[in-house]
Design a protein around this motif. Structure first.
Motif, PDB file in Angstrom:
ATOM      1  N   UNK A 141       0.838  -1.196   0.000  1.00  0.00           N
ATOM      2  CA  UNK A 141       0.000   0.000   0.000  1.00  0.00           C
ATOM      3  C   UNK A 141       0.875   1.250   0.000  1.00  0.00           C
ATOM      4  N   UNK A 142       0.262   2.370  -0.307  1.00  0.00           N
ATOM      5  CA  UNK A 142       0.990   3.634  -0.312  1.00  0.00           C
ATOM      6  C   UNK A 142       1.525   3.934   1.091  1.00  0.00           C
ATOM      7  N   UNK A 143       0.705   3.722   2.107  1.00  0.00           N
ATOM      8  CA  UNK A 143       1.172   4.014   3.465  1.00  0.00           C
ATOM      9  C   UNK A 143       2.341   3.114   3.866  1.00  0.00           C
ATOM     10  N   UNK A 144       2.323   1.862   3.428  1.00  0.00           N
ATOM     11  CA  UNK A 144       3.439   0.965   3.697  1.00  0.00           C
ATOM     12  C   UNK A 144       4.713   1.508   3.041  1.00  0.00           C
ATOM     13  N   UNK A 145       4.592   1.959   1.799  1.00  0.00           N
ATOM     14  CA  UNK A 145       5.757   2.494   1.088  1.00  0.00           C
ATOM     15  C   UNK A 145       6.274   3.779   1.737  1.00  0.00           C
ATOM     16  N   UNK A 146       5.364   4.619   2.228  1.00  0.00           N
ATOM     17  CA  UNK A 146       5.784   5.830   2.936  1.00  0.00           C
ATOM     18  C   UNK A 146       6.555   5.441   4.195  1.00  0.00           C
ATOM     19  N   UNK A 147       6.042   4.463   4.922  1.00  0.00           N
ATOM     20  CA  UNK A 147       6.704   3.982   6.132  1.00  0.00           C
ATOM     21  C   UNK A 147       8.091   3.434   5.807  1.00  0.00           C
ATOM     22  N   UNK A 148       8.191   2.648   4.765  1.00  0.00           N
ATOM     23  CA  UNK A 148       9.486   2.086   4.367  1.00  0.00           C
ATOM     24  C   UNK A 148      10.462   3.189   3.962  1.00  0.00           C
ATOM     25  N   UNK A 149       9.954   4.182   3.215  1.00  0.00           N
ATOM     26  CA  UNK A 149      10.811   5.298   2.799  1.00  0.00           C
ATOM     27  C   UNK A 149      11.298   6.074   4.018  1.00  0.00           C
ATOM     28  N   UNK A 150      10.408   6.296   4.992  1.00  0.00           N
ATOM     29  CA  UNK A 150      10.789   7.023   6.209  1.00  0.00           C
ATOM     30  C   UNK A 150      11.852   6.257   6.992  1.00  0.00           C
ATOM     31  N   UNK A 151      11.678   4.957   7.092  1.00  0.00           N
ATOM     32  CA  UNK A 151      12.670   4.137   7.806  1.00  0.00           C
ATOM     33  C   UNK A 151      14.029   4.190   7.104  1.00  0.00           C
ATOM     34  N   UNK A 152      14.009   4.033   5.783  1.00  0.00           N
ATOM     35  CA  UNK A 152      15.262   4.066   5.025  1.00  0.00           C
ATOM     36  C   UNK A 152      15.929   5.434   5.165  1.00  0.00           C
ATOM     37  N   UNK A 153      15.132   6.485   5.140  1.00  0.00           N
ATOM     38  CA  UNK A 153      15.656   7.840   5.290  1.00  0.00           C
ATOM     39  C   UNK A 153      16.316   8.002   6.661  1.00  0.00           C
ATOM     40  N   UNK A 154      15.611   7.560   7.725  1.00  0.00           N
ATOM     41  CA  UNK A 154      16.158   7.687   9.079  1.00  0.00           C
ATOM     42  C   UNK A 154      17.468   6.913   9.224  1.00  0.00           C
ATOM     43  N   UNK A 155      17.516   5.711   8.652  1.00  0.00           N
ATOM     44  CA  UNK A 155      18.749   4.918   8.734  1.00  0.00           C
ATOM     45  C   UNK A 155      19.904   5.619   8.034  1.00  0.00           C
ATOM     46  N   UNK A 156      19.659   6.089   6.813  1.00  0.00           N
ATOM     47  CA  UNK A 156      20.716   6.768   6.052  1.00  0.00           C
ATOM     48  C   UNK A 156      21.123   8.053   6.758  1.00  0.00           C
ATOM     49  N   UNK A 157      20.149   8.824   7.214  1.00  0.00           N
ATOM     50  CA  UNK A 157      20.453  10.079   7.916  1.00  0.00           C
ATOM     51  C   UNK A 157      21.269   9.789   9.175  1.00  0.00           C
ATOM     52  N   UNK A 158      20.895   8.766   9.920  1.00  0.00           N
ATOM     53  CA  UNK A 158      21.621   8.414  11.130  1.00  0.00           C
ATOM     54  C   UNK A 158      23.082   8.100  10.859  1.00  0.00           C
ATOM     55  N   UNK A 159      23.327   7.360   9.790  1.00  0.00           N
ATOM     56  CA  UNK A 159      24.714   7.019   9.435  1.00  0.00           C
ATOM     57  C   UNK A 159      25.509   8.260   9.046  1.00  0.00           C
ATOM     58  N   UNK A 160      24.892   9.140   8.251  1.00  0.00           N
ATOM     59  CA  UNK A 160      25.594  10.350   7.819  1.00  0.00           C
ATOM     60  C   UNK A 160      25.825  11.307   8.989  1.00  0.00           C
ATOM     61  N   UNK A 161      24.836  11.438   9.860  1.00  0.00           N
ATOM     62  CA  UNK A 161      24.991  12.325  11.020  1.00  0.00           C
ATOM     63  C   UNK A 161      26.050  11.792  11.983  1.00  0.00           C
TER      64      UNK A 161
END
Length: 146
Positions: free
Chosen positions: A4-24
């Motif tokens: 679903x769209x909401x599932x994909x938004x959730x997955x995108x948010x998780x991936x973003x947080x993981x990548x941001x965490x590594x860069x920060x």
């Protein structure tokens, strides 16, 4: 929900947080600290309560971030002489240098996230803003109902 769209938004948010965490982590920050530093850079000194409200997070979370950032030399605190319960927070010169690194990370994250996005970036941004508004309205309505 899977697919679903909401599932994909959730997955995108998780991936973003993981990548941001590594860069920060590379620049010695934890996720969320970047947003607080950028907020102070944009608005100037704030009380901890104002910062919590602006970031839509709980005051104890801001307190923890401020303590860590102050011990790292990025934030200075000042107790309001008229109301000792109010603590003002502001950036240090070291934080101003960190802002440049944060901005570079945010640009890298956006570039990486949008590399293969076929739709127009502004249209996607508008749609995501609408989703945020819709979900925020639901939260306000739920609070009023309880």
């Amino acid at each position: 929900m899977n697919g679903s769209v909401t599932f994909e938004i959730l997955q995108a948010a998780r991936a973003y947080r993981l990548r941001a965490g590594k860069l920060l982590a590379r620049i010695g920050l934890y996720p969320g600290q970047d947003a607080l530093l950028s907020l102070l850079d944009e608005r100037g000194p704030l009380t901890m309560g104002e910062a919590a409200a602006a970031l839509a997070i709980q005051p104890p979370t801001v307190t923890k971030m401020v303590n860590r950032l102050a011990s790292g030399g990025f934030i200075r605190t000042e107790v309001d002489p008229e109301d000792r319960r109010k603590i003002s927070i502001a950036l240090t010169d070291a934080a101003r240098e960190k802002i440049k690194e944060i901005d570079a990370i945010w640009r890298e994250l956006e570039f990486t996230a949008l590399t293969e996005v076929e739709s127009h970036h502004q249209q996607l941004k508008n749609q995501l803003s609408a989703i945020t508004r819709n979900l925020s309205k639901g939260e306000e309505n739920a609070r009023r109902a309880s």
